[in-house]
Design an enzyme around this catalytic site. Structure first.
Site, PDB file in Angstrom:
ATOM      1  N   GLY A 259      28.622   0.653  15.803  1.00  0.00           N
ATOM      2  CA  GLY A 259      29.911   0.046  15.514  1.00  0.00           C
ATOM      3  C   GLY A 259      31.202   0.537  15.460  1.00  0.00           C
ATOM      4  O   GLY A 259      31.456   1.521  16.380  1.00  0.00           O
ATOM      5  N   SER A 260      32.022   0.385  14.596  1.00  0.00           N
ATOM      6  CA  SER A 260      33.461   0.682  14.871  1.00  0.00           C
ATOM      7  C   SER A 260      33.692   2.355  14.461  1.00  0.00           C
ATOM      8  O   SER A 260      34.849   2.780  14.775  1.00  0.00           O
ATOM      9  CB  SER A 260      34.383  -0.140  13.848  1.00  0.00           C
ATOM     10  OG  SER A 260      34.333  -1.446  14.329  1.00  0.00           O
ATOM     11  N   THR A 261      32.773   3.127  13.972  1.00  0.00           N
ATOM     12  CA  THR A 261      33.068   4.371  13.939  1.00  0.00           C
ATOM     13  C   THR A 261      33.096   4.879  15.059  1.00  0.00           C
ATOM     14  O   THR A 261      33.844   5.965  15.460  1.00  0.00           O
ATOM     15  CB  THR A 261      32.054   5.141  13.247  1.00  0.00           C
ATOM     16  OG1 THR A 261      30.660   4.552  13.734  1.00  0.00           O
ATOM     17  CG2 THR A 261      31.815   4.690  11.632  1.00  0.00           C
ATOM     18  N   PHE A 262      32.587   4.320  16.238  1.00  0.00           N
ATOM     19  CA  PHE A 262      32.622   4.742  17.623  1.00  0.00           C
ATOM     20  C   PHE A 262      33.961   4.532  18.376  1.00  0.00           C
ATOM     21  O   PHE A 262      34.311   5.210  19.642  1.00  0.00           O
ATOM     22  CB  PHE A 262      31.461   3.889  18.566  1.00  0.00           C
ATOM     23  CG  PHE A 262      31.311   4.405  19.921  1.00  0.00           C
ATOM     24  CD1 PHE A 262      30.468   5.361  20.166  1.00  0.00           C
ATOM     25  CD2 PHE A 262      31.691   3.631  20.806  1.00  0.00           C
ATOM     26  CE1 PHE A 262      30.214   5.960  21.266  1.00  0.00           C
ATOM     27  CE2 PHE A 262      31.583   4.214  22.136  1.00  0.00           C
ATOM     28  CZ  PHE A 262      30.828   5.257  22.477  1.00  0.00           C
TER      29      PHE A 262
END
Length: 598
Positions: free
Chosen positions: A315-318
């Site tokens: 998800g958004s950690t990427f």
């Protein structure tokens, strides 16, 4: 007149010939026995008298970075006797005079029973009963247990008694002094110390020893002959495996992730702490970690190191990785502008949107990262070619299996660019249509914290063999993911994200600057769609002004609370525990944030 043969009477000559012939036969037989067949006959004779005895090797220890024992072998011994031989010679035997004196002293079996019992905690009468019961059942009984599971000190005392009808057998039990602390990593062994999971399995070559063997000769009545022991193979004990984790920090991390997982009724939770400069893994915690001392008490699906074998969409950690690729390639800058809508249909059949409702927003790339906009990330991310993005993603460690020392380390899922469908071309930029382990995600943030150089994650540090030889493990070569300048720029962007994001009052450690990113990711339902709930994550670097450590927390599918808040709390608590454990000095200076809007 009798005949002679060259001066010797014929009869005497015949006798002489017979004697010479017989002597020659005896000589030939003697040569055969003493020279030609001696070795074979000795071997045959020895095989009838010699008794083989296996000397069990000791499996090596598993220790943490400070030498604290996580797994060891408890060596115990069984005391045995030959009931029938306690009656030989009227129930007496002779042994050397104590103190090295000359001669021997007679010892009765009754005396020996008392001496043995004083060491084993039994009375002489109890041992006498063991003998009597065995002989009653079988008058020729040659085996009975006196005591099972004595320790080394007791063994040495019993051997000093020099009782020829007393024998010993060793057996080992694998024990884990810290229980479930690091149990997911250490693994466990089954019957006969057969490695089954974790480090026990992956490092079995170092830990397992080589059993020794010796032979001794015995008399016709089965009593070992003094001085007849011959070692035919030396025993080689196993080596010691040193891990990079810190036992106390591992314990704290497990308490943290258990508490946060339970607080929101989540299906599972993971928490990983890594040294940003070395890539060494300091803690890898999972909810409900297995206790290797009682494997059956743990849920079957929680007996392995799930952090290594169960990838999930990050998800958004990427998005921080996509931002780093954009900055490093010169495609965008922290202040690049985009009027960002809530939803976007970039081409026919492709649509996606942001998680929050908003009007078109004049966000910079830093603002897009701060607001975690899928639309804005995909807009900028797709300015790069698929091939260029793929190359950057691999340099950050995605799609490439780690080799930190565990038996199974998943590579996650990153398809080659020619396999991306049109939706995936966009979704990959914000951490969907890709999967990674929490170890891989931590490794990507380690690269950003380490001036753009990713050092392959390390769990197994070394093996020290029984003879003191130390072997360090090669986990792979460092990889430059982005330039030092690009890494510093993204780090400043991530610190802006923390100070200006919705969770700015949650990811706070007084006196320390934090850089990081949240993630809320949909996960496959296994039937071609997505589950309605999410995996919530937070990946952070601290202190942001002088990066030393990385921590990543993931809380999956909460049923009774906010998983995002729980993940941030797990990060913050683990960062505080790390700061205490390693005496990290407070931050200096202050952040000069990038603008969020234009």
């Amino acid at each position: 007149m009798s005949r002679t043969f060259r001066g010797v009477p014929a009869r005497s000559a015949s006798v002489l010939i017979v004697i010479v012939f017989m002597a020659l036969l005896f000589a030939i037989q003697l040569i055969n026995l003493q020279v030609v067949s001696a070795a074979a006959m000795n071997e045959e004779s020895a095989s009838k008298r010699a008794v083989p005895d296996v000397i069990k090797s000791v499996r090596g220890d598993i220790v943490d970075r400070n030498g604290e024992v996580l797994a060891t072998t408890d060596e115990r011994y069984d005391v045995q006797l030959s009931p029938k031989n306690t009656k030989v010679n009227g129930g007496s035997f002779y042994r050397k005079v104590e103190g090295g004196g000359i001669g021997t002293v007679e010892v009765t079996s009754a005396q020996a029973f008392e001496e043995i019992g004083a060491i084993t905690g039994q009375s002489g009468a109890e041992i006498q009963k063991i003998v009597d019961d065995a002989l009653e059942e079988d008058p020729k009984s040659d085996f009975a247990y006196v005591k099972r599971g004595i320790d080394l000190s007791q063994l040495q005392q019993l051997k000093a008694l020099d009782v020829d009808w007393l024998t010993f057998a060793s057996h080992h039990k694998r024990v884990y002094p810290n229980g479930a602390v690091g149990g997911n990593l250490v693994g466990f062994s089954g019957a006969d110390e057969e490695a089954q999971a974790g480090i026990e399995l992956s490092q079995d070559e170092c830990l397992a020893g080589v059993d020794g063997e010796e032979h001794y000769e015995r008399s016709m009545d089965g009593v070992p002959l003094p001085g007849s022991v011959v070692t035919t193979r030396e025993v080689q004990n196993g080596g010691t495996v040193e891990l990079t984790i810190d036992r106390d920090l591992q314990w704290q991390a497990q308490q943290i992730i258990n508490t946060q997982t339970e607080s929101v009724g989540a299906e599972w939770g993971y928490l990983t702490i890594m040294d940003a400069k070395t890539g060494e893994l300091l803690a890898i915690a999972e909810d409900g970690s297995v206790d290797p001392n009682d494997v059956d008490a743990s849920e079957p699906d929680k007996r392995d190191a799930r952090s290594y074998i169960r990838p999930y969409e990050p998800g958004s950690t990427f998005k921080a990785v996509t931002a780093a690729a954009l900055i490093d390639s010169g495609t965008a800058t922290p202040t690049s502008q985009h009027l960002t809508p809530m939803r976007w249909i970039p081409e026919e059949g492709v649509t996606f949107g942001d998680s929050t409702i908003h009007d078109e927003m004049p966000w910079t790339l830093t603002g897009i990262l701060t607001e975690s906009s899928n639309v804005g990330t995909a807009y900028f991310g797709t300015q790069m070619s698929n091939e260029e993005r793929f190359e950057y993603y691999q340099k950050f460690g995605f799609g490439i299996s780690t080799d930190s020392g565990m038996p199974m380390e998943d590579s996650g899922l990153l398809y080659e660019p020619d396999e991306w469908d049109r939706q995936s071309v966009y979704n990959i930029t914000f951490g969907q249509a890709i999967s990674s382990t929490i170890i891989q995600t931590a490794g990507a943030y380690q690269a950003l914290a380490n001036d753009g150089v990713r050092i392959p994650p390390t769990l197994v540090k070394s093996c020290t063999s029984a003879d003191g030889t130390v072997t360090t493990y090669d986990h792979g070569k460092p990889v430059r993911a982005v330039s030092e300048e690009s890494a510093d720029t993204v780090l400043r962007m991530l610190e802006t994200v923390v100070t200006h994001g919705w969770y700015s009052d949650l990811a706070v450690i007084p006196g320390y600057r934090i850089a990081g990113k949240t993630g809320t990711a949909e996960q496959s339902d296994g039937e071609g769609g997505y589950r309605p709930d999410y995996v919530n994550s937070f990946a952070g670097i601290f202190p942001a002004d002088d990066p030393q450590y990385v921590a990543v927390a993931s809380i999956a599918f909460p049923s009774s609370g906010d998983g995002g808040t729980a993940a941030i709390a797990a990060f913050t608590e683990s960062a505080e525990a790390t700061i205490r454990a390693f005496h990290v000095p407070p931050s200096t200076g202050s952040l000069d944030p990038y603008p969020i809007e234009y």
